[in-house]
Design an enzyme around this catalytic site. Structure first.
Site, PDB file in Angstrom:
ATOM      1  N   GLU A 295      44.548  46.497  38.864  1.00 20.97           N
ATOM      2  CA  GLU A 295      44.791  47.996  39.615  1.00 20.97           C
ATOM      3  C   GLU A 295      44.143  48.240  40.693  1.00 20.97           C
ATOM      4  OE1 GLU A 295      44.774  52.611  37.658  1.00 20.97           O
ATOM      5  OE2 GLU A 295      44.127  50.875  36.418  1.00 20.97           O
TER       6      GLU A 295
ATOM      7  N   PHE B  37      46.624  51.514  45.534  1.00 22.12           N
ATOM      8  CA  PHE B  37      48.189  52.123  45.657  1.00 22.12           C
ATOM      9  C   PHE B  37      48.986  51.701  44.526  1.00 22.12           C
ATOM     10  CE2 PHE B  37      46.638  52.068  49.956  1.00 22.12           C
ATOM     11  CZ  PHE B  37      47.186  53.134  50.398  1.00 22.12           C
TER      12      PHE B  37
ATOM     13  N   LYS C 199      49.274  49.562  40.580  1.00 21.37           N
ATOM     14  CA  LYS C 199      48.734  48.603  39.308  1.00 21.37           C
ATOM     15  C   LYS C 199      49.678  47.682  38.900  1.00 21.37           C
ATOM     16  CE  LYS C 199      49.800  52.188  35.781  1.00 21.37           C
ATOM     17  NZ  LYS C 199      49.118  53.147  34.673  1.00 21.37           N
TER      18      LYS C 199
ATOM     19  N   LYS D 145      55.252  45.839  38.757  1.00 23.11           N
ATOM     20  CA  LYS D 145      54.175  46.621  39.662  1.00 23.11           C
ATOM     21  C   LYS D 145      54.673  48.037  39.877  1.00 23.11           C
ATOM     22  CE  LYS D 145      52.533  45.977  44.414  1.00 23.11           C
ATOM     23  NZ  LYS D 145      52.711  45.159  45.664  1.00 23.11           N
TER      24      LYS D 145
ATOM     25  N   ASP E  26      49.389  39.924  55.463  1.00 26.28           N
ATOM     26  CA  ASP E  26      48.328  40.493  54.350  1.00 26.28           C
ATOM     27  C   ASP E  26      47.890  39.324  53.580  1.00 26.28           C
ATOM     28  OD1 ASP E  26      46.320  41.987  52.884  1.00 26.28           O
ATOM     29  OD2 ASP E  26      47.738  42.829  51.831  1.00 26.28           O
TER      30      ASP E  26
END
Length: 456
Positions: A109, A112, A114, A130, A221
């Site tokens: 979690e 933005f 969990k 998601k 990312d």
């Protein structure tokens, strides 16, 4: 606007039992329905309802989906990857988790979203949901992440997203396959992983990222938390989390809530809210940081700021060949791997290599030795090529007693053929001879006992 007759395609997922994973089937039904397009909002007269069959297939449980044959897709363009950049605008059906899922546990979690491990009741299938907070994102951003993940799913080392997407009162939700061994962060020890494991992981990730780059997509990312593990020996890992994924060349803002050590230097220099061009070289930088992190268990520096971070300043001097001294935290690596790091972690983004460059170094030795950060540590080079050359001396310094340290040191010396047998009786005789020649005020009984204690 008039009505447009279209085919409504229900995506199906074929579950493969026994291998811990599943594959997606892009085959669609030929059931037709009437869809009306009002103000670019697509609505189907026939609602998408959850259904399951006895053939082992799981149909979309209340999912909104658009077939690639729908008019929203264009003919693929050989230059931009075609349909993958055309994100469909689809209305998500409103439902609750309890309608079709039993939530078994919360896997993670964050700010933005969990991640929930759930069981789909109609098919008894274990999936991961998601759930993104609806008030912290937009429906457009959610659709982009789901679309990219689904379209990239057919690559072996990219996490499979099922054609299941819906919304609740608080979340936007889509379904993914379950990784039984969690993320890479939970599998890396304090001293990193074996060199061979690192090579396996890097080879798979470079393949996944190279596939994305061939589609003109940049992940943006890349970190150990976004690598999922499917086998304990790391022969099967997958890339996940495409929330920041962007088409190459677009102007973007910096990724929020990521590790500063993963941020390329050209992005650290930007002022707040300043936009920059999204390029694949940012993935190359993060891939280099990832390699170091897997091998050592830690990032090479806190941030790529040569003014504030001395570790990065030292590497930058070495990378730009202003000094021949290898930075202390890189001394354990072979010259070939240092050459690889130089290419991935170049301060100038134009000098960075492609993400698949690591394939040239797979047959080379990466790690020659490991050294402790303690100044009292001894540097030892391994002689056994089958074992990992990652050896720390004094890695638990201060936790072991004096006797344990002596035994540990003797074992290491014996392993490398440096342990010389000593005749203790001869030592005692020489000590007594030395004591007998000392000053008359010297007490031989007390001092000899003390000397013998030290020798044992």
């Amino acid at each position: 606007m008039g009505t447009i007759e279209k085919r409504s395609f229900s995506f199906r997922l074929r579950r493969s039992f026994g291998d811990g994973g599943s594959t997606n089937s892009r085959n669609s039904n030929n059931n037709s329905s009437t869809c009306t397009n009002h103000n670019n909002q697509k609505r189907c007269s026939t609602p998408l309802t959850p259904t399951s069959t006895s053939t082992g297939r799981l149909e979309v449980p209340g999912a909104a989906s658009v077939s690639r044959r729908s008019s929203i897709y264009k003919k693929p363009d050989k230059n931009d990857g075609g349909q993958i950049h055309l994100i469909p605008d689809v209305e998500l059906p409103l439902m609750t988790f309890a309608d079709q899922y039993n939530i078994e546990k919360t896997l993670a979690e964050g700010c933005f979203a969990k991640i929930l491990l759930c069981r789909h009741r109609p098919t008894n299938t274990l999936v991961v949901l998601k759930a993104v907070h609806a008030e912290l994102t937009t429906i457009k951003e959610f659709q982009k992440e789901f679309h990219y993940n689904y379209e990239l799913s057919h690559h072996h080392h990219i996490l499979s997203a099922y054609a299941v997407a819906f919304q609740t009162m608080d979340y936007y939700v889509f379904a993914m396959e379950h990784a039984p061994y969690g993320d890479l962060a939970s599998n890396i020890g304090p001293n990193g992983l074996h060199e061979n494991a690192c090579k396996l992981i890097s080879e798979q990730l470079s393949s996944a990222l190279g596939f994305m780059h061939s589609k003109n997509l940049v992940h943006r990312d890349l970190k150990i938390e976004n690598i999922l593990v499917f086998t304990p020996d790391f022969t099967r890992v997958k890339l996940c989390d495409f929330g920041a994924t962007t088409k190459k060349g677009l102007l973007v803002h910096k990724v929020k809530h990521t590790w500063t050590s993963c941020v390329p230097p050209e992005q650290l220099e930007l002022i707040k809210n300043e936009r920059f061009q999204c390029l694949p070289v940012s993935d190359s930088w993060q891939f280099g940081i990832l390699l170091y992190n897997i091998l050592t268990g830690n990032p090479p520096w806190q941030s790529a700021d040569w003014v504030k971070d001395q570790s990065y300043a030292n590497f930058m001097k070495y990378e730009q060949r202003k000094t021949t001294k290898v930075p202390d935290n890189f001394r354990r690596f072979s010259p070939r791997l240092m050459r690889c790091f130089r290419k991935y972690l170049s301060h100038d983004p134009e000098d960075r290599c492609k993400i698949t460059e690591v394939a040239k170094y797979m047959k080379d030795r990466w790690v020659e030795c490991r050294i402790s950060t303690s100044k009292s540590a001894t540097l030892i080079s391994p002689t056994n090529h089958d074992q990992d050359s990652c050896i720390y001396l004094n890695q638990r310094e201060g936790r072991l007693s004096g006797d344990e340290n002596k035994l540990r040191f003797k074992r290491m010396m014996s392993t490398y053929g440096l342990d010389i047998p000593i005749d203790q009786a001869m030592v005692r005789r020489r000590v007594w001879d030395w004591l007998s020649t000392c000053d008359a005020n010297f007490d031989p009984d007390v001092e000899s006992l003390h000397a013998l204690d030290l020798l044992q």
